[in-house]
Design a protein around this motif. Structure first.
Motif, PDB file in Angstrom:
ATOM      1  N   UNK A 138      27.209  69.674  26.790  1.00 43.71           N
ATOM      2  CA  UNK A 138      27.367  70.736  27.784  1.00 43.71           C
ATOM      3  C   UNK A 138      28.495  70.434  28.788  1.00 43.71           C
ATOM      4  N   UNK A 139      29.447  71.347  28.871  1.00 42.87           N
ATOM      5  CA  UNK A 139      30.598  71.119  29.761  1.00 42.87           C
ATOM      6  C   UNK A 139      30.179  71.047  31.229  1.00 42.87           C
ATOM      7  N   UNK A 140      29.110  71.747  31.550  1.00 37.11           N
ATOM      8  CA  UNK A 140      28.582  71.726  32.920  1.00 37.11           C
ATOM      9  C   UNK A 140      28.225  70.294  33.356  1.00 37.11           C
ATOM     10  N   UNK A 158      36.887  71.124  37.138  1.00 38.68           N
ATOM     11  CA  UNK A 158      38.295  71.549  37.130  1.00 38.68           C
ATOM     12  C   UNK A 158      39.117  70.625  38.025  1.00 38.68           C
ATOM     13  N   UNK A 159      40.341  70.353  37.594  1.00 34.29           N
ATOM     14  CA  UNK A 159      41.208  69.414  38.319  1.00 34.29           C
ATOM     15  C   UNK A 159      41.388  69.805  39.795  1.00 34.29           C
ATOM     16  N   UNK A 206      35.030  68.473  45.450  1.00 38.07           N
ATOM     17  CA  UNK A 206      33.651  68.457  44.930  1.00 38.07           C
ATOM     18  C   UNK A 206      32.982  67.123  45.238  1.00 38.07           C
ATOM     19  N   UNK A 207      33.688  66.028  44.951  1.00 36.04           N
ATOM     20  CA  UNK A 207      33.128  64.700  45.217  1.00 36.04           C
ATOM     21  C   UNK A 207      33.012  64.427  46.712  1.00 36.04           C
ATOM     22  N   UNK A 249      34.470  64.067  34.584  1.00 39.27           N
ATOM     23  CA  UNK A 249      35.721  64.082  33.817  1.00 39.27           C
ATOM     24  C   UNK A 249      36.608  65.215  34.342  1.00 39.27           C
ATOM     25  N   UNK A 250      37.843  64.861  34.752  1.00 40.43           N
ATOM     26  CA  UNK A 250      38.791  65.888  35.205  1.00 40.43           C
ATOM     27  C   UNK A 250      39.247  66.664  33.976  1.00 40.43           C
TER      28      UNK A 250
END
Ligand code: GLN
Length: 296
Positions: free
Chosen positions: A223-225, A230-231, A237-238, A205-206
């Protein structure tokens, strides 16, 4: 609390809080709530009949007080009971891991089809990257009869510990022909060797761009992790992740990736550019683009 049976307490609580409960838990009935309490009691070694029939005196802390307080603030039921249903089993969950989602069961089904098609009597080296509770990897280990060499990873030490706990509690249902290893790692960075099959449900999720579509309970309790990136680093990252997946797959190997419906087409294009020979988009139960099948 007065001298009431647990059932009477439950009914009183449900009626009084119905409006806010239904806002947090759409479709929650008193019967489902009762079942969850019984499950919670059972899993924690409490005789649920006794719990429901025994009258509680006012000076004693009612065993359901904490349960009710957690419900009032919208704590996901799975975090209250400590367990979530996934695929063919129950998995222990804590707030260190994402609650396994029913759509992720499709990832297990796709993996299972791939193993049955290509590795009937052969060994298959599988990775479950960012395993969380371990639900994906453990479900496959329980399901498959082809010999799996399973590597389960997570960047979170606490998640990896929980995945190991879930693995041990399911061990009786896992064939001894499989081999399982747990590795603490960010994506594939510390994972040695090559794989036939790489599975992952990464954070996708961005953080700002996609936030409007995120249920408030998800953002508040999970958990946000495991959920957000981050946008400004999202694409990079991907790209790094897919590049390392490509490097770690044997020729003909397959990766199954769960991701966001808003980004799946762009990620498919990214995968083609990296060099995957076959890129297929798969939809979820709500008919949204949800999974990528990437073949090297
Ligand atoms: N599908 C989850 C949700 O909508 C997100 C899972 C993930 O980020 N891996 O909350």
């Amino acid at each position: 609390m007065s001298i009431l049976s647990l059932d009477q307490h439950l009914k009183g609580f449900y009626e009084a809080e119905k409006k806010s409960l239904l806002a947090f838990y759409p479709g929650l009935t008193i019967h489902r709530l009762r079942q969850d309490i019984k499950l919670h009691a059972f899993l924690n070694g409490v005789d649920s009949e006794e719990l429901f029939e025994f009258p509680y005196l006012p000076h004693r802390t009612h065993p359901l007080t904490i349960f009710f307080e957690k419900l009032k603030v919208g704590t996901p039921l799975e975090y209250i009971t400590g367990y979530a249903y996934f695929y063919r089993s129950l998995f222990k969950v804590t707030s260190d891991v994402l609650i396994p989602r029913s759509e992720t069961e499709i990832l297990v089904e796709l993996a299972s089809q791939e193993i049955k098609r290509s590795y009937k009597n052969k060994q298959c080296r599988v990775a479950d990257i960012g395993t969380g509770s371990g639900a994906i990897g453990i479900s496959l280990l329980m399901e498959e009869t082809a010999q799996l060499d399973m590597v389960m990873t997570d960047i979170s030490e606490a998640a990896l510990k929980l995945a190991q706990e879930n693995f041990f509690s399911h061990k009786f249902a896992i064939s001894s022909i499989h081999k399982t290893t747990f590795i603490k790692s960010d994506r594939l960075k510390d994972v040695p060797g090559e794989f036939n099959l790489i599975l992952t449900n990464p954070p996708y999720i961005k953080k700002s761009a996609d936030m409007a579509g995120v249920h408030s309970q998800v953002a508040a309790f999970e958990p946000h992790l495991a959920l957000f990136l981050d946008d400004d680093i999202y694409d990079q990252w991907f790209n790094e992740f897919f590049t390392s997946i490509h490097e770690k797959l044997v020729t003909g190997g397959v990766s199954l990736v769960e991701s966001h419906e808003n980004h799946l087409e762009a990620q498919a294009e990214m995968a083609r550019k990296i060099g995957f020979s076959e890129v297929v988009l798969v939809r979820d139960y709500t008919n949204r683009n949800r999974f990528l099948k990437l073949k090297k």
